[in-house]
Design a protein around this motif. Structure first.
Motif, PDB file in Angstrom:
ATOM      1  N   GLY A 185     -58.649 -39.718  81.292  1.00 25.46           N
ATOM      2  CA  GLY A 185     -59.332 -40.920  80.822  1.00 25.46           C
ATOM      3  C   GLY A 185     -58.501 -41.717  79.833  1.00 25.46           C
ATOM      4  N   PRO A 186     -58.847 -42.993  79.638  1.00 23.66           N
ATOM      5  CA  PRO A 186     -58.080 -43.860  78.751  1.00 23.66           C
ATOM      6  C   PRO A 186     -58.052 -43.385  77.302  1.00 23.66           C
ATOM      7  CG  PRO A 186     -60.063 -44.981  79.507  1.00 23.66           C
ATOM      8  CD  PRO A 186     -59.975 -43.684  80.249  1.00 23.66           C
ATOM      9  N   GLU A 187     -59.017 -42.577  76.919  1.00 23.87           N
ATOM     10  CA  GLU A 187     -59.026 -42.057  75.540  1.00 23.87           C
ATOM     11  C   GLU A 187     -57.843 -41.123  75.286  1.00 23.87           C
ATOM     12  OE1 GLU A 187     -61.032 -39.165  78.131  1.00 23.87           O
ATOM     13  OE2 GLU A 187     -61.283 -41.330  77.902  1.00 23.87           O
ATOM     14  N   SER A 188     -57.203 -40.638  76.347  1.00 23.81           N
ATOM     15  CA  SER A 188     -56.057 -39.739  76.196  1.00 23.81           C
ATOM     16  C   SER A 188     -54.731 -40.499  76.088  1.00 23.81           C
ATOM     17  CB  SER A 188     -55.989 -38.777  77.386  1.00 23.81           C
ATOM     18  OG  SER A 188     -55.660 -39.487  78.570  1.00 23.81           O
ATOM     19  N   SER A 189     -54.778 -41.826  76.198  1.00 24.30           N
ATOM     20  CA  SER A 189     -53.542 -42.611  76.226  1.00 24.30           C
ATOM     21  C   SER A 189     -52.995 -42.893  74.831  1.00 24.30           C
ATOM     22  CB  SER A 189     -53.766 -43.932  76.968  1.00 24.30           C
ATOM     23  OG  SER A 189     -54.671 -44.745  76.253  1.00 24.30           O
ATOM     24  N   THR A 190     -51.717 -43.210  74.800  1.00 22.34           N
ATOM     25  CA  THR A 190     -51.031 -43.662  73.600  1.00 22.34           C
ATOM     26  C   THR A 190     -50.363 -44.981  73.955  1.00 22.34           C
ATOM     27  OG1 THR A 190     -50.600 -41.373  72.981  1.00 22.34           O
ATOM     28  CG2 THR A 190     -49.297 -43.060  71.867  1.00 22.34           C
ATOM     29  N   VAL A 191     -50.510 -45.966  73.085  1.00 22.74           N
ATOM     30  CA  VAL A 191     -49.971 -47.299  73.335  1.00 22.74           C
ATOM     31  C   VAL A 191     -48.781 -47.530  72.407  1.00 22.74           C
ATOM     32  CG1 VAL A 191     -50.488 -49.775  73.353  1.00 22.74           C
ATOM     33  CG2 VAL A 191     -52.259 -48.132  74.003  1.00 22.74           C
ATOM     34  N   LEU A 192     -47.680 -48.002  72.975  1.00 22.51           N
ATOM     35  CA  LEU A 192     -46.475 -48.318  72.207  1.00 22.51           C
ATOM     36  C   LEU A 192     -46.235 -49.819  72.279  1.00 22.51           C
ATOM     37  CD1 LEU A 192     -45.617 -45.484  74.110  1.00 22.51           C
ATOM     38  CD2 LEU A 192     -44.408 -45.385  71.937  1.00 22.51           C
ATOM     39  N   ARG A 193     -46.191 -50.461  71.115  1.00 23.09           N
ATOM     40  CA  ARG A 193     -46.005 -51.915  71.062  1.00 23.09           C
ATOM     41  C   ARG A 193     -44.771 -52.252  70.229  1.00 23.09           C
ATOM     42  NH1 ARG A 193     -51.662 -51.426  70.605  1.00 23.09           N
ATOM     43  NH2 ARG A 193     -52.800 -52.715  72.079  1.00 23.09           N
TER      44      ARG A 193
ATOM     45  N   ARG B 258     -42.708 -54.128  67.617  1.00 27.39           N
ATOM     46  CA  ARG B 258     -43.145 -54.872  66.436  1.00 27.39           C
ATOM     47  C   ARG B 258     -41.996 -54.952  65.440  1.00 27.39           C
ATOM     48  NH1 ARG B 258     -48.802 -54.928  65.178  1.00 27.39           N
ATOM     49  NH2 ARG B 258     -48.657 -55.449  67.354  1.00 27.39           N
ATOM     50  N   ASP B 259     -41.472 -56.140  65.227  1.00 29.60           N
ATOM     51  CA  ASP B 259     -40.432 -56.375  64.218  1.00 29.60           C
ATOM     52  C   ASP B 259     -39.245 -55.431  64.373  1.00 29.60           C
ATOM     53  OD1 ASP B 259     -42.029 -58.403  63.045  1.00 29.60           O
ATOM     54  OD2 ASP B 259     -43.121 -56.898  61.871  1.00 29.60           O
ATOM     55  N   GLY B 260     -38.744 -55.263  65.578  1.00 31.96           N
ATOM     56  CA  GLY B 260     -37.589 -54.421  65.821  1.00 31.96           C
ATOM     57  C   GLY B 260     -37.879 -52.936  65.863  1.00 31.96           C
ATOM     58  N   ASP B 261     -39.136 -52.556  65.754  1.00 33.04           N
ATOM     59  CA  ASP B 261     -39.540 -51.156  65.813  1.00 33.04           C
ATOM     60  C   ASP B 261     -40.628 -51.038  66.879  1.00 33.04           C
ATOM     61  OD1 ASP B 261     -39.601 -48.492  65.212  1.00 33.04           O
ATOM     62  OD2 ASP B 261     -40.506 -48.696  63.239  1.00 33.04           O
ATOM     63  N   VAL B 262     -41.215 -49.886  66.977  1.00 30.82           N
ATOM     64  CA  VAL B 262     -42.300 -49.672  67.935  1.00 30.82           C
ATOM     65  C   VAL B 262     -43.490 -49.069  67.200  1.00 30.82           C
ATOM     66  CG1 VAL B 262     -43.007 -48.457  70.027  1.00 30.82           C
ATOM     67  CG2 VAL B 262     -40.698 -49.375  69.856  1.00 30.82           C
ATOM     68  N   LEU B 263     -44.624 -49.739  67.300  1.00 24.87           N
ATOM     69  CA  LEU B 263     -45.871 -49.274  66.713  1.00 24.87           C
ATOM     70  C   LEU B 263     -46.570 -48.367  67.722  1.00 24.87           C
ATOM     71  CD1 LEU B 263     -48.031 -49.463  64.448  1.00 24.87           C
ATOM     72  CD2 LEU B 263     -48.949 -51.443  65.680  1.00 24.87           C
ATOM     73  N   VAL B 264     -46.933 -47.166  67.301  1.00 23.36           N
ATOM     74  CA  VAL B 264     -47.585 -46.188  68.168  1.00 23.36           C
ATOM     75  C   VAL B 264     -49.033 -46.046  67.730  1.00 23.36           C
ATOM     76  CG1 VAL B 264     -47.550 -43.807  68.995  1.00 23.36           C
ATOM     77  CG2 VAL B 264     -45.392 -44.965  68.461  1.00 23.36           C
ATOM     78  N   THR B 265     -49.970 -46.288  68.658  1.00 26.22           N
ATOM     79  CA  THR B 265     -51.399 -46.156  68.351  1.00 26.22           C
ATOM     80  C   THR B 265     -52.099 -45.390  69.459  1.00 26.22           C
ATOM     81  OG1 THR B 265     -51.929 -48.266  69.410  1.00 26.22           O
ATOM     82  CG2 THR B 265     -51.500 -48.314  67.047  1.00 26.22           C
ATOM     83  N   ASP B 266     -53.233 -44.800  69.124  1.00 24.44           N
ATOM     84  CA  ASP B 266     -54.054 -44.166  70.140  1.00 24.44           C
ATOM     85  C   ASP B 266     -54.612 -45.241  71.055  1.00 24.44           C
ATOM     86  OD1 ASP B 266     -53.637 -41.662  69.087  1.00 24.44           O
ATOM     87  OD2 ASP B 266     -55.448 -41.697  67.855  1.00 24.44           O
ATOM     88  N   GLY B 267     -54.750 -44.906  72.337  1.00 24.65           N
ATOM     89  CA  GLY B 267     -55.256 -45.867  73.317  1.00 24.65           C
ATOM     90  C   GLY B 267     -56.761 -45.905  73.319  1.00 24.65           C
ATOM     91  N   PRO B 268     -57.340 -46.595  74.218  1.00 25.95           N
ATOM     92  CA  PRO B 268     -56.699 -47.265  75.350  1.00 25.95           C
ATOM     93  C   PRO B 268     -56.118 -48.629  74.969  1.00 25.95           C
ATOM     94  CG  PRO B 268     -59.050 -47.569  75.505  1.00 25.95           C
ATOM     95  CD  PRO B 268     -58.788 -46.686  74.304  1.00 25.95           C
ATOM     96  N   TYR B 269     -55.301 -49.149  75.874  1.00 22.64           N
ATOM     97  CA  TYR B 269     -54.700 -50.460  75.673  1.00 22.64           C
ATOM     98  C   TYR B 269     -55.780 -51.533  75.677  1.00 22.64           C
ATOM     99  CZ  TYR B 269     -52.102 -54.711  76.611  1.00 22.64           C
ATOM    100  OH  TYR B 269     -51.603 -55.984  76.560  1.00 22.64           O
TER     101      TYR B 269
END
Length: 117
Positions: free
Chosen positions: A49-57, A59-70
């Protein structure tokens, strides 16, 4: 030949009863066997399920990692099947079979490049 993605669009919420899931599983086994015998099979699999996802965005030359869903929605991507087909009509025929096997909506989408033989 082209590659096509068959996306299984699953409603968010409780899954069907075990006996219904068992029947769907049997139907999928038949569908996957038919794909293999026709030489159209590339890959298929279900997703957690989407609750198991991790989203990588980025951001300012880095990558922000957050729990999903997208994205939140009433439907989620429940599984995928990657196939090879000569044209969209053939891919849609496989999509129809996938819809009947899963009892769910199937999105058929072509990849941009031809498949290698």
């Amino acid at each position: 030949m082209k590659y096509y993605l068959l996306s299984v669009m699953q409603p968010v919420g409780e899954p069907p009863a075990p006996e219904i899931l068992a029947e769907i599983g049997r139907n999928l086994d038949v569908f996957h066997r038919e794909l293999r015998e026709a030489g159209a099979w590339v890959f298929a699999g279900g997703l957690h399920g989407p609750e198991s996802s991790t989203v990588l965005r980025p951001r300012d030359g880095d990558v922000l990692v957050t729990d999903g869903p997208y994205a939140e929605g009433k439907e989620m991507l429940g599984g995928i099947c990657l196939i090879k087909a000569p044209d969209l009509d053939a891919a849609l025929d496989w999509g129809r079979k996938a819809a009947l096997a899963t009892t769910l909506p199937i999105e058929v989408r072509p990849f941009m490049h031809e498949a290698e033989a």
